[in-house]
Design an enzyme around this catalytic site. Sequence first.
Site, PDB file in Angstrom:
ATOM      1  N   ASP A 111       1.010  -0.762  -7.582  1.00 29.82           N
ATOM      2  CA  ASP A 111       1.912  -0.549  -9.154  1.00 29.82           C
ATOM      3  C   ASP A 111       2.143  -1.991  -9.018  1.00 29.82           C
ATOM      4  O   ASP A 111       2.638  -1.934 -10.423  1.00 29.82           O
ATOM      5  CB  ASP A 111       2.710   0.810  -9.261  1.00 29.82           C
ATOM      6  N   SER A 112       2.063  -2.899  -7.701  1.00 34.20           N
ATOM      7  CA  SER A 112       2.374  -4.361  -7.842  1.00 34.20           C
ATOM      8  C   SER A 112       1.669  -4.584  -9.186  1.00 34.20           C
ATOM      9  O   SER A 112       2.167  -5.993  -9.698  1.00 34.20           O
ATOM     10  CB  SER A 112       1.941  -4.556  -7.309  1.00 34.20           C
ATOM     11  N   ASP A 151      -1.338   3.632  -5.908  1.00 37.29           N
ATOM     12  CA  ASP A 151       0.338   4.916  -5.616  1.00 37.29           C
ATOM     13  C   ASP A 151       0.814   5.519  -6.798  1.00 37.29           C
ATOM     14  O   ASP A 151       0.375   5.354  -8.085  1.00 37.29           O
ATOM     15  CB  ASP A 151       1.337   2.833  -6.191  1.00 37.29           C
ATOM     16  N   LYS A 181       0.033   7.125  -2.708  1.00 31.50           N
ATOM     17  CA  LYS A 181       1.007   6.295  -1.766  1.00 31.50           C
ATOM     18  C   LYS A 181       2.329   6.748  -2.174  1.00 31.50           C
ATOM     19  O   LYS A 181       2.551   6.855  -3.883  1.00 31.50           O
ATOM     20  CB  LYS A 181       0.870   4.803  -1.287  1.00 31.50           C
ATOM     21  N   GLU A 183       6.871   6.166  -2.287  1.00 37.54           N
ATOM     22  CA  GLU A 183       7.953   5.485  -1.690  1.00 37.54           C
ATOM     23  C   GLU A 183       8.823   6.308  -1.338  1.00 37.54           C
ATOM     24  O   GLU A 183       9.384   7.626  -2.467  1.00 37.54           O
ATOM     25  CB  GLU A 183       7.958   4.427  -2.535  1.00 37.54           C
ATOM     26  N   GLU A 250       7.426  -1.873   5.138  1.00 36.16           N
ATOM     27  CA  GLU A 250       7.653  -3.676   4.034  1.00 36.16           C
ATOM     28  C   GLU A 250       8.659  -4.071   4.783  1.00 36.16           C
ATOM     29  O   GLU A 250       9.976  -3.221   4.637  1.00 36.16           O
ATOM     30  CB  GLU A 250       7.263  -2.693   2.328  1.00 36.16           C
TER      31      GLU A 250
END
Length: 332
Positions: A111-112, A151, A181, A183, A250
């Site tokens: 999502d970066s 993501d 992935k 978070e 991270e």
Amino acid sequence: MYLTAHKVCSAAKNLHRAEAHAAAAILNLNQRLAAAQTRNLNQPHAAQLAEQEENKPCMAGYLVSDERKVTSHRFFETKERGKKISMLTAYDYTTASLLDKAGVDSILIGDSASNVMVGNKTTLPMTVEQMIYQIGRAVVNAVKRALVVCDMPFGSYQTGVEHGVENAIRIMKESGCDALKIEGGVEILETVKRILDSGIPVIAHLGLTPQSINKFGTYAVRAKDKAEADKLMSDAIAMSEIGCCGITLEKIPAALAREVTKAVKCPTIGIGAGNGCDGQVLVYADMLGLTQDFSPRFIRRYADLKNIIIDAVGQYVGDVKTGNFPNEQESY
């Protein structure tokens, strides 16, 4: 007048003869040098062979060592063998194809892309539709070997277990990726467990979680104090125990990342977490030098593509403006 002209003519003839002799001598010398070079190429000395072998790029070994498709199961095998996992982000077909050919083990549809491709300040604006159709399918279509991880964007799993499972299944079905992935820690444990129970491999993401930037208020290193470090450790163990195939760590202290890596069964993938993790991930645009305004300590730049691209485009613009492009050979 006649004598002067005659002398000039004779001098000119002599000059032409001298030039012809010189040209012949140069040609002969070039032929001898070429022959010598050919002999050297065909029959290299042992020292030359040793030097050539030593200077071979190490990347070649990775390209041919194991061409099998990387799976979540092979992530565990890699950790068990004590080998490292390489991961990079990608957001388009061409880039993903190149990364895969270079031998990277895993490609993250991050999502970066919100920052790198769209220019947003955070990752929060990305939607499920964008992750699937704008970048997800493009990357999946390009990759043959690497494990493709996508993501789950902000808002796709935070509102409830059922909502998270539905979006996870949709992303897997419609993008064709290999894993997701997500978070967060124990707060989303039930959602992650249900997604895993649906047959979807999951990589957890702990430490600095960019989707929570408004909560943190800063991109500084996380888990520096004991309370947060203890929570991160318990989160990691919980995610590993329910069956996650990896944990992204991270921007946390290297010592803590090393402890977590030893404590969990699944591989850890670090970004700004030291070299004690089982693997590393970077944003491809950062490591290739495309984005040079963003320079945290953990980034190592392996190329300067920003200036290479600017120079190349500048040459193209100049050739077009001067009429030098296209030339005869580039025309039909």
